[in-house]
Design a protein around this motif. Structure first.
Motif, mmCIF file in Angstrom:
data_model
loop_
_atom_site.group_PDB
_atom_site.id
_atom_site.type_symbol
_atom_site.label_atom_id
_atom_site.label_comp_id
_atom_site.label_asym_id
_atom_site.label_seq_id
_atom_site.Cartn_x
_atom_site.Cartn_y
_atom_site.Cartn_z
ATOM 1 N N PHE A 238 0.789 -1.229 0.000
ATOM 2 C CA PHE A 238 0.000 0.000 0.000
ATOM 3 C C PHE A 238 0.822 1.280 0.000
ATOM 4 N N MET A 239 2.013 1.258 0.582
ATOM 5 C CA MET A 239 2.860 2.446 0.514
ATOM 6 C C MET A 239 3.181 2.836 -0.933
ATOM 7 N N TRP A 243 2.144 6.466 -2.553
ATOM 8 C CA TRP A 243 3.134 7.407 -3.076
ATOM 9 C C TRP A 243 2.903 7.714 -4.562
ATOM 10 N N VAL A 244 2.482 6.726 -5.344
ATOM 11 C CA VAL A 244 2.275 6.945 -6.779
ATOM 12 C C VAL A 244 0.957 7.667 -7.040
ATOM 13 N N ASN A 245 -0.132 7.167 -6.451
ATOM 14 C CA ASN A 245 -1.459 7.681 -6.780
ATOM 15 C C ASN A 245 -1.851 8.953 -6.028
ATOM 16 N N LYS A 249 4.395 10.436 -6.951
ATOM 17 C CA LYS A 249 5.804 10.048 -7.091
ATOM 18 C C LYS A 249 6.003 9.186 -8.336
ATOM 19 N N ASN A 250 7.231 9.238 -8.870
ATOM 20 C CA ASN A 250 7.580 8.424 -10.029
ATOM 21 C C ASN A 250 7.604 6.940 -9.644
ATOM 22 N N PRO A 251 7.006 6.046 -10.467
ATOM 23 C CA PRO A 251 7.010 4.613 -10.147
ATOM 24 C C PRO A 251 8.415 4.037 -9.968
ATOM 25 N N ASP A 252 9.379 4.533 -10.745
ATOM 26 C CA ASP A 252 10.753 4.039 -10.605
ATOM 27 C C ASP A 252 11.311 4.383 -9.228
ATOM 28 N N TYR A 253 10.987 5.583 -8.746
ATOM 29 C CA TYR A 253 11.431 5.992 -7.418
ATOM 30 C C TYR A 253 10.795 5.109 -6.348
ATOM 31 N N VAL A 254 9.519 4.816 -6.517
ATOM 32 C CA VAL A 254 8.811 3.971 -5.557
ATOM 33 C C VAL A 254 9.371 2.555 -5.573
ATOM 34 N N SER A 255 9.731 2.054 -6.767
ATOM 35 C CA SER A 255 10.338 0.723 -6.868
ATOM 36 C C SER A 255 11.650 0.664 -6.095
ATOM 37 N N SER A 256 12.416 1.751 -6.169
ATOM 38 C CA SER A 256 13.680 1.789 -5.426
ATOM 39 C C SER A 256 13.428 1.772 -3.919
ATOM 40 N N LEU A 359 -6.927 -4.737 4.687
ATOM 41 C CA LEU A 359 -6.531 -3.357 4.400
ATOM 42 C C LEU A 359 -7.012 -2.923 3.013
ATOM 43 N N GLY A 360 -6.990 -3.859 2.065
ATOM 44 C CA GLY A 360 -7.475 -3.552 0.720
ATOM 45 C C GLY A 360 -8.956 -3.209 0.711
ATOM 46 N N THR A 361 -9.751 -3.949 1.495
ATOM 47 C CA THR A 361 -11.180 -3.670 1.597
ATOM 48 C C THR A 361 -11.426 -2.293 2.215
ATOM 49 N N ILE A 362 -10.636 -1.981 3.255
ATOM 50 C CA ILE A 362 -10.751 -0.656 3.886
ATOM 51 C C ILE A 362 -10.378 0.440 2.894
ATOM 52 N N ALA A 363 -9.315 0.197 2.111
ATOM 53 C CA ALA A 363 -8.878 1.189 1.126
ATOM 54 C C ALA A 363 -9.938 1.410 0.058
ATOM 55 N N ASP A 364 -10.635 0.324 -0.353
ATOM 56 C CA ASP A 364 -11.684 0.444 -1.364
ATOM 57 C C ASP A 364 -12.854 1.286 -0.862
ATOM 58 N N HIS A 365 -13.186 1.139 0.410
ATOM 59 C CA HIS A 365 -14.377 1.806 0.946
ATOM 60 C C HIS A 365 -14.087 3.184 1.534
ATOM 61 N N TYR A 366 -12.892 3.337 2.117
ATOM 62 C CA TYR A 366 -12.601 4.583 2.829
ATOM 63 C C TYR A 366 -11.348 5.303 2.337
ATOM 64 N N GLY A 367 -10.670 4.724 1.336
ATOM 65 C CA GLY A 367 -9.496 5.373 0.770
ATOM 66 C C GLY A 367 -8.192 4.788 1.305
ATOM 67 N N VAL A 368 -7.142 4.916 0.501
ATOM 68 C CA VAL A 368 -5.831 4.378 0.870
ATOM 69 C C VAL A 368 -5.292 5.076 2.114
ATOM 70 N N ASP A 369 -5.577 6.375 2.246
ATOM 71 C CA ASP A 369 -5.067 7.111 3.399
ATOM 72 C C ASP A 369 -5.597 6.537 4.711
ATOM 73 N N SER A 370 -6.860 6.112 4.730
ATOM 74 C CA SER A 370 -7.437 5.504 5.931
ATOM 75 C C SER A 370 -6.752 4.178 6.243
ATOM 76 N N ALA A 371 -6.503 3.386 5.207
ATOM 77 C CA ALA A 371 -5.812 2.104 5.408
ATOM 78 C C ALA A 371 -4.416 2.328 5.969
ATOM 79 N N LEU A 372 -3.743 3.373 5.478
ATOM 80 C CA LEU A 372 -2.382 3.652 5.958
ATOM 81 C C LEU A 372 -2.383 4.146 7.394
ATOM 82 N N TRP A 373 -3.428 4.867 7.799
ATOM 83 C CA TRP A 373 -3.508 5.299 9.193
ATOM 84 C C TRP A 373 -3.646 4.090 10.124
ATOM 85 N N ILE A 374 -4.461 3.130 9.721
ATOM 86 C CA ILE A 374 -4.603 1.898 10.510
ATOM 87 C C ILE A 374 -3.265 1.172 10.578
#
Length: 397
Positions: A238-239, A243-245, A249-256, A359-374
């Motif tokens: 999820f990080m 970072w990308v969406n 951030k650039n996907p190459d940077y995130v891959s690193s 976490l994926g289900t939470i991200a779908d319903h409440y957003g990735v930011d909510s999943a990351l807070w958890i």
């Protein structure tokens, strides 16, 4: 003499044996890193739906992780050194065939075979690693475990490179390390430490009643590992999406960043073992869990070059206790070393996949930011649980 003492009749750490077992761990876990890279190519070639592709991943996860305690129980009842070469080669045979078969049901069968190979290797290898570690148990276990971390990373990189040249049939080349590993185990079979007389022979009593307090402590440890696995898997999945969406951030940077996290885990494994042997396993586990709280908060709000630095440190900290938890589980179940190893390295860690789904289900319903807070706040629960673990049961040398 107790079984616990009988298993540790030597205080000398047999480094060559541990390196052999670590190399076998590396080879066996190549599949864990290579299969996710191969799966999209197989999906396109066999025209599979996302659901069907997900079942492939589920089959591998169940067979390689969840079944480990059962195979560990079997290895506790019999002398099963043959599981070491067998597990390595089955893992590679299944992976090699996964890119060749053209039938979905055959694909599920060979992926299951690869997972069974992995599940067969881990409990027995963990048991032998304990025997080869002497009194420096966590240090020895860290040498063994780091092979698996490197194997998953190398498997993904090698498979990606081979796919560019040989398409899905590239998987056949993974037979080579499997065959080499079988030869190495055959050559060095007599060098592997054996259980002292009466330990894990055909008539050992593995039905010893486990005290209630031990069951409670073991449950706490397993839940703690599950939470740690959820955090680790959540960071990997999820990080990058965040970072990308959301941060652009650039996907190459995130891959690193992801590569940095995986390499840090290998380093943390090597560093964490000796620290736990020196300062105590519970102390090491409590401290590392406490450090995750500020690290994840800093990671969420960091900018510039700091995310890579903080993620690297987080990777070291979160994986540094893997060997520690395996040894703690083995000490809680001295009559069931294989079962304990399977619970720690298989079932509990494998449940991290469940955490990603939640976490994926939470991200779908409440957003990735909510999943990351958890995800960011989960170390608080892990820290609270770690305080209830018992003190180290064996004196450190």
């Amino acid at each position: 003499m107790s079984t616990e003492k009988a298993i540790n009749t030597t205080s000398t750490m047999r480094t060559k044996v541990l390196l052999l077992l670590s190399t076998g761990h590396l080879v066996t876990d190549l599949a864990a890193g290579a299969l996710p890279v191969l799966l999209p190519v197989i999906q396109a070639a066999l025209n599979l739906s996302y659901g069907a592709a997900g079942v492939v991943s589920l089959i591998f996860n169940i067979s390689s992780s969840v079944l480990q305690p059962l195979l560990g129980l079997w290895s506790d009842k019999i002398k099963a050194r043959w599981l070491l070469p067998t597990g390595s080669i089955l893992s590679m045979i299944g992976l090699a065939l996964a890119g060749i078969v053209s039938n979905y049901w055959l694909l599920l069968a060979v992926v299951f075979l690869s997972g069974i190979g992995s599940a067969s290797y881990h409990p027995e290898a963990s048991k032998v690693s304990r025997l080869a570690s002497g009194h420096r148990r966590t240090t020895g276990m860290s040498l063994f475990i780091v092979g698996g971390a490197l194997g998953a990373a190398i498997g993904s990189v090698v498979m990606a490179q081979l796919l560019m040249k040989f398409d899905r049939f590239a998987s056949i080349y993974f037979l080579v390390p499997g065959i080499i590993m079988v030869m190495l185990f055959f050559i060095y079979n007599k060098k592997l430490p054996d259980e002292p007389g009466g330990v894990i022979t055909g008539d050992i009593n593995t039905n010893v009643k486990i005290p209630r307090n031990v069951m409670v402590s073991l449950t706490v440890l397993v839940v703690l590992i599950i939470i740690r696995s959820w955090i680790q898997s959540g960071l990997l999945y999820f990080m990058p999406l965040y970072w990308v969406n959301h941060l652009g951030k650039n996907p190459d940077y995130v891959s690193s960043l992801v590569v940095s996290f995986m390499l840090a885990g290998a380093i943390g494994t090597l560093v964490g073992g000796p620290l736990a042997d020196r300062f105590g396993r519970k102390n090491s586990l409590v401290t590392s869990t406490a450090l995750l709280v500020p690290l994840l908060l800093l990671l969420k709000f960091s900018t510039g070059a700091w995310p890579m630095i903080i993620l690297f440190i987080t990777g070291m900290v979160i994986v540094s206790t893997m060997a520690t938890t395996v040894v703690m589980g083995q000490e809680m179940l001295p009559h069931r070393i294989g079962v304990a190893s399977g619970l720690m390295t298989g079932f509990a860690i494998g449940m991290g996949g469940v955490g990603v789904t939640v976490l994926g289900t939470i991200a779908d319903h409440y957003g990735v930011d909510s999943a990351l807070w958890i995800l960011t706040l989960m170390p608080l629960a892990a820290f609270a649980l770690s305080l209830f673990l018992p003190k180290d049961s064996v004196q450190q040398e």
